[in-house]
Design an enzyme around this catalytic site. Sequence first.
Site, short mmCIF file in Angstrom:
data_model
loop_
_atom_site.label_atom_id
_atom_site.label_comp_id
_atom_site.label_asym_id
_atom_site.label_seq_id
_atom_site.Cartn_x
_atom_site.Cartn_y
_atom_site.Cartn_z
N GLN A 19 0.80 -1.22 0.00
CA GLN A 19 0.00 0.00 0.00
C GLN A 19 0.84 1.27 0.00
O GLN A 19 0.33 2.35 -0.30
CB GLN A 19 -0.94 -0.01 1.21
CG GLN A 19 -1.97 -1.12 1.13
CD GLN A 19 -2.89 -1.16 2.33
OE1 GLN A 19 -2.59 -1.82 3.32
NE2 GLN A 19 -4.00 -0.44 2.28
N HIS A 113 1.11 -9.39 4.50
CA HIS A 113 -0.05 -8.48 4.56
C HIS A 113 -0.76 -8.52 3.21
O HIS A 113 -0.51 -7.68 2.35
CB HIS A 113 0.40 -7.07 4.94
CG HIS A 113 -0.75 -6.16 5.33
ND1 HIS A 113 -0.82 -5.52 6.55
CD2 HIS A 113 -1.87 -5.80 4.68
CE1 HIS A 113 -1.93 -4.80 6.61
NE2 HIS A 113 -2.59 -4.95 5.48
N ASN A 157 -1.73 -11.25 8.11
CA ASN A 157 -2.66 -10.16 8.37
C ASN A 157 -4.06 -10.53 7.88
O ASN A 157 -4.26 -10.83 6.70
CB ASN A 157 -2.20 -8.90 7.64
CG ASN A 157 -3.14 -7.72 7.89
OD1 ASN A 157 -3.17 -7.18 9.00
ND2 ASN A 157 -3.93 -7.33 6.90
N GLU A 158 -4.99 -10.50 8.79
CA GLU A 158 -6.42 -10.67 8.49
C GLU A 158 -6.74 -11.91 7.65
O GLU A 158 -7.38 -11.81 6.59
CB GLU A 158 -6.99 -9.40 7.84
CG GLU A 158 -6.88 -8.19 8.77
CD GLU A 158 -7.67 -6.97 8.31
OE1 GLU A 158 -8.10 -6.94 7.15
OE2 GLU A 158 -7.86 -6.06 9.13
C1 BGC Z 1 -6.17 -3.96 6.18
C2 BGC Z 1 -5.51 -2.75 5.55
C3 BGC Z 1 -6.58 -1.85 4.96
C4 BGC Z 1 -7.47 -1.39 6.10
C5 BGC Z 1 -8.54 -0.37 5.72
C6 BGC Z 1 -7.48 -3.71 6.84
O1 BGC Z 1 -8.40 -4.60 6.31
O2 BGC Z 1 -5.27 -4.68 6.96
O3 BGC Z 1 -4.58 -3.17 4.62
O4 BGC Z 1 -6.07 -0.79 4.24
O5 BGC Z 1 -8.09 -2.50 6.70
O6 BGC Z 1 -9.51 -0.91 4.91
#
Ligand code: BGC
Length: 415
Positions: A19, A113, A157-158
């Site tokens: 990003q 990520h 991540n997530e």
């Molecule tokens: C993510 C980020 C994303 C943010 C805002 C999260 O889901 O880890 O990469 O930019 O939320 O949407």
Amino acid sequence: MTNPFPQDFLWGVATAGHQVEGNNVNSDTWFLEHLPGTIFAEPSGDAVDHYHRYREDIALIAGLGFTSYRFSLEWARIEPAEGHFSVAALDHYRHVLEACVELGLTPVVTFHHFTSPLWLLRSGGWEDSRTPELFARYCDRVMAHLGDLIGVACTLNEPNLPYLLRELGIPGGSQESRIGNPMWEAAGQRLGLSADRVASFQFAASEESFNVRLAAHRAGRDAIKARRPELQVGWTLANSDIQAVDGGQEHADRVRREVNERFLEASRGDDFVGVQTYGRTVFGPDGLAPAPAGAATNQMGEEIYPQALEATIREAARIAEIPVIVTENGLATEDDAQRVAYLEAAVDGVASCLADGIDVRGYIAWTAFDNYEWIFGYGPKFGLIAVDLATQQRTPKPSAYWLGRQAQAQLVPTA
Ligand code: BGC
């Protein structure tokens, strides 16, 4: 009011490689951005050129008063072809870590990520049983080169986000929804796979993928611990506060189980779980309930609801039974005063959890800079620091000064 924040509490801002760095050309996401029929609003391009500007960026963050910086490593740079590791890319991240340490910031490092190397997508991606061992090998190489400088390690991540996106109808979650979709069909054609087998981390929400994610997290964690047993390791989850209005209880319970609870249960035994919360998801009798009439909304049209953070910290601590670090929390808005109010309410929620004895170890806001918001492109402004994309000039917003002052004072407003 007594300050409930421990002295070593991490006050930070976060970014993710793809990003902010720019030109992540060997990644699967770069590939998807450039396909015909892409669902990405625009390509990431140079992003905010953090790859070259990291030193001044980190100095800016430290100068604002933060004590921590969360960023991610790009697997696609470190292992651009399967089995070929780039020492130059590893050296780059070593310099980033050195800058953090010199400037007094604890580096919270995410190993993955969302983005993966394109070669991984070709070999079956996040639905392939070989992926956990490939991820673990990458984690081992990273630890051998950088491990001594990492402050806190986040594996994935997530991993649960695609399961939420699937509920919200974003194409690509289920294997069936990829078939006939122009971007997934084009991806399949170029990779020599059928569209339903194109399993990128951000979208694949099958049961196979759940097992692969869990195994990858565990194998990655073991590889990290093998090099530095005392390093704190966890994964970071997308924790929406899932609620119901009349008639939506059953639906909400099912989604909460699928998206939040089973991932929190799987976190037991880790050193911490990263909680990442933006708002609430409410279900009614007809599925997703609209925002309440008159509610203020963010740039994506969702209700602004900072109270969600406190609820999700409590949920995470109760189910995972381990310490929590808030690794993301933030708001997409052009109105920075709205962001300050949001952060203030969210930080109050953290304080109330701490006052109740919940072990919260940090509050890391999303995000340091206005940046590339995935399929939404550069439109949404989550940053505490504005960036002029034409000149790459950085300008901290009042919210950056506000949160930096909190970090320094380790105090929360009593109001
Ligand atoms: C993510 C980020 C994303 C943010 C805002 C999260 O889901 O880890 O990469 O930019 O939320 O949407």
